[in-house]
Motif scaffolding. Structure first.
Motif, short mmCIF file in Angstrom:
data_model
loop_
_atom_site.label_atom_id
_atom_site.label_comp_id
_atom_site.label_asym_id
_atom_site.label_seq_id
_atom_site.Cartn_x
_atom_site.Cartn_y
_atom_site.Cartn_z
N SER A 158 11.23 -6.04 4.39
CA SER A 158 12.23 -6.73 4.55
C SER A 158 13.54 -5.74 4.31
CB SER A 158 12.23 -7.83 3.33
OG SER A 158 12.04 -7.08 2.25
N GLY A 159 14.58 -6.50 4.28
CA GLY A 159 15.90 -5.68 4.10
C GLY A 159 16.06 -4.93 2.83
N SER A 160 15.66 -5.67 1.83
CA SER A 160 15.77 -4.99 0.43
C SER A 160 15.04 -3.75 0.33
CB SER A 160 15.49 -5.98 -0.67
OG SER A 160 14.22 -6.49 -0.59
N MET A 161 13.72 -3.88 0.92
CA MET A 161 12.80 -2.71 0.59
C MET A 161 13.44 -1.64 1.50
SD MET A 161 10.09 -2.85 -0.96
CE MET A 161 8.79 -1.68 -0.20
N LYS A 162 13.81 -1.75 2.66
CA LYS A 162 14.23 -0.99 3.48
C LYS A 162 15.45 -0.09 2.98
CE LYS A 162 13.03 -0.43 7.68
NZ LYS A 162 13.09 -0.57 9.35
N SER A 163 16.32 -0.93 2.37
CA SER A 163 17.63 -0.32 1.88
C SER A 163 17.70 0.53 0.85
CB SER A 163 18.40 -1.61 1.45
OG SER A 163 18.92 -2.25 2.97
N TYR A 164 16.70 -0.08 -0.16
CA TYR A 164 16.47 0.91 -1.52
C TYR A 164 15.38 1.53 -1.54
CZ TYR A 164 20.31 -2.51 -2.71
OH TYR A 164 21.34 -2.95 -2.52
N ALA A 165 14.01 0.98 -1.45
CA ALA A 165 12.77 1.58 -1.80
C ALA A 165 11.89 2.26 -0.69
CB ALA A 165 11.91 0.54 -2.24
N TRP A 166 12.55 2.47 0.67
CA TRP A 166 11.84 2.99 1.58
C TRP A 166 11.22 4.59 1.47
CZ3 TRP A 166 9.45 -0.45 4.04
CH2 TRP A 166 9.06 -0.46 5.24
N GLU A 167 12.23 5.45 0.92
CA GLU A 167 11.58 6.64 0.90
C GLU A 167 10.65 6.75 -0.31
OE1 GLU A 167 12.72 9.28 2.56
OE2 GLU A 167 13.65 7.81 3.77
N GLY A 254 5.26 -4.12 -1.96
CA GLY A 254 6.68 -4.78 -1.87
C GLY A 254 7.29 -4.82 -3.03
N ASP A 255 8.40 -5.46 -3.05
CA ASP A 255 9.43 -5.67 -4.10
C ASP A 255 9.77 -7.13 -4.88
OD1 ASP A 255 10.85 -6.78 -1.90
OD2 ASP A 255 12.53 -5.55 -2.10
N ASP A 256 9.71 -8.09 -4.09
CA ASP A 256 9.83 -9.62 -4.45
C ASP A 256 8.91 -10.42 -3.61
OD1 ASP A 256 11.10 -9.44 -1.98
OD2 ASP A 256 13.01 -9.90 -2.54
N PHE A 257 9.08 -11.70 -4.18
CA PHE A 257 8.27 -12.93 -3.73
C PHE A 257 9.33 -14.05 -3.60
CE2 PHE A 257 5.48 -16.74 -4.55
CZ PHE A 257 4.77 -16.55 -2.99
N PRO A 291 10.72 -1.35 -7.95
CA PRO A 291 11.88 -1.76 -8.80
C PRO A 291 12.94 -1.47 -7.78
CG PRO A 291 11.26 0.48 -9.72
CD PRO A 291 10.19 -0.17 -8.76
N LEU A 292 14.04 -2.47 -7.93
CA LEU A 292 15.07 -2.31 -6.99
C LEU A 292 16.35 -2.47 -7.67
CD1 LEU A 292 14.23 -4.04 -3.67
CD2 LEU A 292 13.99 -1.91 -4.25
N PRO A 293 17.65 -1.83 -7.47
CA PRO A 293 18.73 -1.95 -8.47
C PRO A 293 19.37 -3.24 -8.39
CG PRO A 293 18.96 -0.18 -6.87
CD PRO A 293 17.80 -0.90 -6.48
N VAL A 294 19.20 -4.08 -7.44
CA VAL A 294 19.53 -5.49 -7.30
C VAL A 294 19.01 -6.26 -8.40
CG1 VAL A 294 20.39 -5.49 -4.95
CG2 VAL A 294 18.12 -6.14 -5.37
N ASN A 328 8.51 1.78 -12.30
CA ASN A 328 9.52 1.57 -13.25
C ASN A 328 10.98 2.37 -12.69
OD1 ASN A 328 8.99 4.00 -13.88
ND2 ASN A 328 8.62 3.44 -16.19
N SER A 329 10.67 3.03 -11.69
CA SER A 329 11.83 4.00 -11.12
C SER A 329 11.37 4.35 -9.75
CB SER A 329 11.94 5.23 -12.11
OG SER A 329 12.90 6.10 -11.45
N LEU A 330 12.70 4.57 -8.84
CA LEU A 330 12.67 4.89 -7.60
C LEU A 330 12.71 6.39 -7.37
CD1 LEU A 330 14.81 2.08 -6.11
CD2 LEU A 330 12.22 2.00 -5.83
N ASN A 331 12.85 7.03 -8.48
CA ASN A 331 12.82 8.55 -8.60
C ASN A 331 11.57 9.27 -8.48
OD1 ASN A 331 15.77 8.45 -8.68
ND2 ASN A 331 15.78 8.25 -10.89
#
Length: 331
Positions: A158-167, A254-257, A291-294, A328-331
């Motif tokens: 989804s858009g949230s995954m591709k915007s924040y967590a894709w890498e 994934g990131d959300d439901f 986890p996503l910043p939003v 707990n982190s995207l880094n």
């Protein structure tokens, strides 16, 4: 005394001057006067004037073309200068990316060496504590059972995954694949059940280093978006690929439901992935949560969608012999 008479001169100097001036005037008149046919002279004059105008017009045209060419040359020079600057910027970015890639590769190599060292130490310690005759009943790596011969990735793209967590998702997929050095088949679909490789839908991808690299590379331009509901993808994976002689692990990432009911999804999966005679589920279901910043507003509260996702994945993985890992982190 008798005076002598002076001899008279036949022509004096003054007379010769007058005669010379007369002849000069006649010659000048002949030079100035138009000799010949007046009509022919007028025609020749008109032709000369016409030629002069033509040459003058051509001169003006050439000057105009010269101005236009000068403007074009300046425009081309400006474009060339801009392209040169752009190429220089791109080279600088490329060098920066290459440097970052090299640093990341070195970091991953160090982490891999450290993990291998830790695994070796743990293996030696287990052998010392349990004895050389001990045989491990299940293959666990990082808490994940690694006993499957077939791997299916079900991805929330989804858009949230591709915007924040894709890498970060790419990194985790590589880590998961590293857990399984060699499997009999791979497959990738999104949470709606749409395949990454349409030419190989409902078929296993034969495992190879090229296939693994191709899966990671395809993530960059995979645009079949889904609605953040894992049920359709998991259901399609079980129906299309389960066979009694296959050990299959499904990894949901994934990131959300966004659906209202967690219980409905759990019931759908439980009904389909029912236990066989040996009390094991047909397939294992693991989950990776990003986890996503939003999800973290300034006050630090987590969004309801993130909480629902974590609860759903924890219950799905527990009921289906898998493991849920919440990052707990995207880094």
């Amino acid at each position: 005394m008798k005076k002598q008479r002076r001899a008279l001169q036949e022509a004096s100097i003054s007379f010769l001057d007058v005669i010379s001036c007369g002849f000069g005037a006649i010659v000048l008149l002949l030079v100035i006067a138009k000799v010949g046919d007046p009509a022919a002279l007028d025609e020749a004059e008109k032709q000369l004037l016409g030629s002069a105008k033509d040459y003058q017009q051509r001169l003006f045209d050439i000057r105009g073309e010269s101005v236009i060419l000068d403007e074009r040359l300046k425009s081309r020079q400006q474009q060339l200068s801009e392209l040169t600057e752009r190429i220089a910027r791109l080279k600088a970015k490329l060098a920066s990316v290459a440097k970052q890639s090299n640093q990341l590769s070195q970091s991953q190599s160090r982490e891999k060496e450290q993990l291998q060292l830790v695994l070796q130490v743990l293996s030696e310690e287990m052998e010392r504590l349990l004895g050389p005759e001990f045989e491990q009943q299940n293959q666990l790596i990082g808490g994940i059972p690694a006993d499957s011969d077939y791997i299916i990735f079900v991805i929330d793209n989804s858009g949230s995954m591709k915007s924040y967590a894709w890498e970060k998702l790419k990194v985790e997929m590589v880590n998961i694949l590293d857990i399984y050095p060699e499997v009999k088949g791979l497959q990738v679909m999104n949470c709606e059940g749409k395949y990454m490789f349409q030419a190989n839908r409902d078929q296993w991808l034969i495992d190879s280093p090229a296939i693994r690299k191709g899966i990671i590379a395809k993530l960059d331009n995979w645009n079949a978006l889904c609605s953040s509901n894992p049920a359709p993808g998991i259901e399609k994976a079980i129906r299309n690929f389960y066979r009694p002689d296959r050990k299959i692990s499904i990894y949901y990432m994934g990131d959300d439901f966004l659906d209202r009911s967690i219980r409905r999804v759990v019931r759908v999966v439980d009904k389909l992935n029912k236990a066989n005679r040996d009390s094991d589920r047909l397939v294992r279901i693991h989950a990776i949560g990003f986890p996503l910043p939003v999800y973290f507003p300034p006050k630090g509260t987590v969004s309801p969608q993130a909480i629902k996702f974590a609860n759903l994945m924890r219950e799905l993985s527990y009921n289906n012999g898998g493991t849920f890992i919440g990052l707990n982190s995207l880094n």
